[in-house]
Design an enzyme around this catalytic site. Structure first.
Site, PDB file in Angstrom:
ATOM      1  N   ARG A  20      -6.273  -4.859  -2.286  1.00 51.31           N
ATOM      2  CA  ARG A  20      -6.964  -4.458  -1.048  1.00 51.31           C
ATOM      3  C   ARG A  20      -8.356  -5.072  -0.969  1.00 51.31           C
ATOM      4  NH1 ARG A  20      -7.782   1.838   0.410  1.00 51.31           N
ATOM      5  NH2 ARG A  20      -9.258   1.683  -1.331  1.00 51.31           N
ATOM      6  N   LYS A  40     -12.344  -2.572   4.070  1.00 50.41           N
ATOM      7  CA  LYS A  40     -13.201  -1.548   3.452  1.00 50.41           C
ATOM      8  C   LYS A  40     -14.578  -2.165   3.260  1.00 50.41           C
ATOM      9  CE  LYS A  40     -12.909   1.976  -0.197  1.00 50.41           C
ATOM     10  NZ  LYS A  40     -12.858   3.153   0.687  1.00 50.41           N
ATOM     11  N   GLU A  61      -9.135  10.317  10.507  1.00 53.89           N
ATOM     12  CA  GLU A  61      -9.371  10.527   9.074  1.00 53.89           C
ATOM     13  C   GLU A  61     -10.609  11.376   8.889  1.00 53.89           C
ATOM     14  OE1 GLU A  61      -9.971   6.703   7.246  1.00 53.89           O
ATOM     15  OE2 GLU A  61     -11.755   6.263   8.423  1.00 53.89           O
TER      16      GLU A  61
END
Length: 299
Positions: free
Chosen positions: A54, A153, A186
């Site tokens: 990721r 991210k 979220e």
């Protein structure tokens, strides 16, 4: 007195007090970079490879070159854990654009800065893990996905920080962030699941949720335990009427939610599905990953 932590910084291991980054680093100036949070359980670096994949995908998405191969950086992560002699820990792996002049142009930064921190973390007390968490939905909305893909991210967490601040002001343990269309996305630092009639639901990532490693772990466990799971949009109304709600994240781990915006979730205590998932999660985290101390007895 506890010894000062070791920090990996651009190929060297330095004591915490000596690990320095320039104020001209674009990560500091503009939030230009990516990161991963990774857990160590009983010496096992949980799902390290998935985190590394990721990280490199996030970096590729923002045209950031990491000056190590994935295998090399993975080895540095493990070695940093070993040097700090922590069998239960939190790892923060940061790759910033690097030093450059004032101005946005990322091509002016010659090489990325790579930092690996290994330390302790605890987001919630044991009492909250036992009894459940109170959450609120907040005014701050999730960044729209076509502005910044939620699968990146990045170092810019201001959207999340504002949401967390609003939750704290409301006296709640965590924020639930809605999309611009009013769908649940979220928490400020965790993914969300709800249970209705023994079916698990979680928002699809295209709404603005991170594709979390712990989120995927719960999806995997749910499949093994035979719980049906649906990735589909849902609203505050659905949360208010859910049988159970739980949050997942590397920092938060897995924690039940017992109240949303003043409404009790189910019976107001952690439910059986959540307890089942958490129990299996606890078993998995010590064996799924890379052992940082393969020749030593795990404590």
């Amino acid at each position: 007195m506890e010894s000062e932590r070791w920090v990996f910084l651009n190929g060297e291991y330095k004591r915490k007090s000596e690990a320095m980054i320039s104020v001209f680093d674009h990560g500091f100036l503009y939030g230009d970079g990516v990161f991963e949070g990774i857990r160590v359980y009983s010496g096992n670096v949980f799902r390290l490879h998935e985190h590394m994949v990721r990280l490199y995908e996030s970096a590729k998405s923002i045209l950031l070159d990491i000056p190590y191969s994935l295998d090399e950086l993975e080895a540095h992560v493990v070695e940093t854990v070993r040097k700090n002699q922590l069998v239960d820990a939190y790892i923060r792996l940061v790759v910033s654009r690097g030093d450059g002049p004032l101005g946005l142009d990322p091509s002016e930064c010659e090489i990325a800065n790579v930092v690996i921190i290994v330390d302790k973390i605890r987001l919630y007390s044991q009492e909250l893990y036992d009894k459940g968490l109170t959450v609120v939905t907040v005014p701050t909305r999730r960044n729209i996905p076509d502005a910044l893909n939620p699968r990146v991210k990045s170092l810019n967490y201001l959207n999340n920080i504002l949401a967390k601040s609003e939750a704290k002001q409301a006296g709640a343990g965590e924020a639930i962030i809605l999309s611009s269309d009013g769908y649940v996305t979220e928490g400020s630092s965790d993914n969300i699941f709800m249970v209705k009639d023994n079916v698990l639901y979680t928002p699809p990532c295209y709404l603005g949720a991170l594709k979390g490693i712990t989120r995927q772990t719960i999806i995997d466990i749910a499949g093994e335990l035979g719980y049906p799971l649906k990735e589909e949009p849902f609203t505050r109304h659905d949360l208010f009427n859910a049988d159970e709600v739980l949050l997942t994240g590397t920092g938060a781990e897995v924690i039940s939610v017992v109240q949303v915006d003043g409404r009790s979730v189910g019976k107001g205590v952690p439910g059986p599905v959540s307890k089942d998932l958490i129990s299996q999660f606890r078993k998995l985290v010590t064996v799924d990953g890379v052992s940082a101390f393969p020749s030593e007895v795990k404590l």
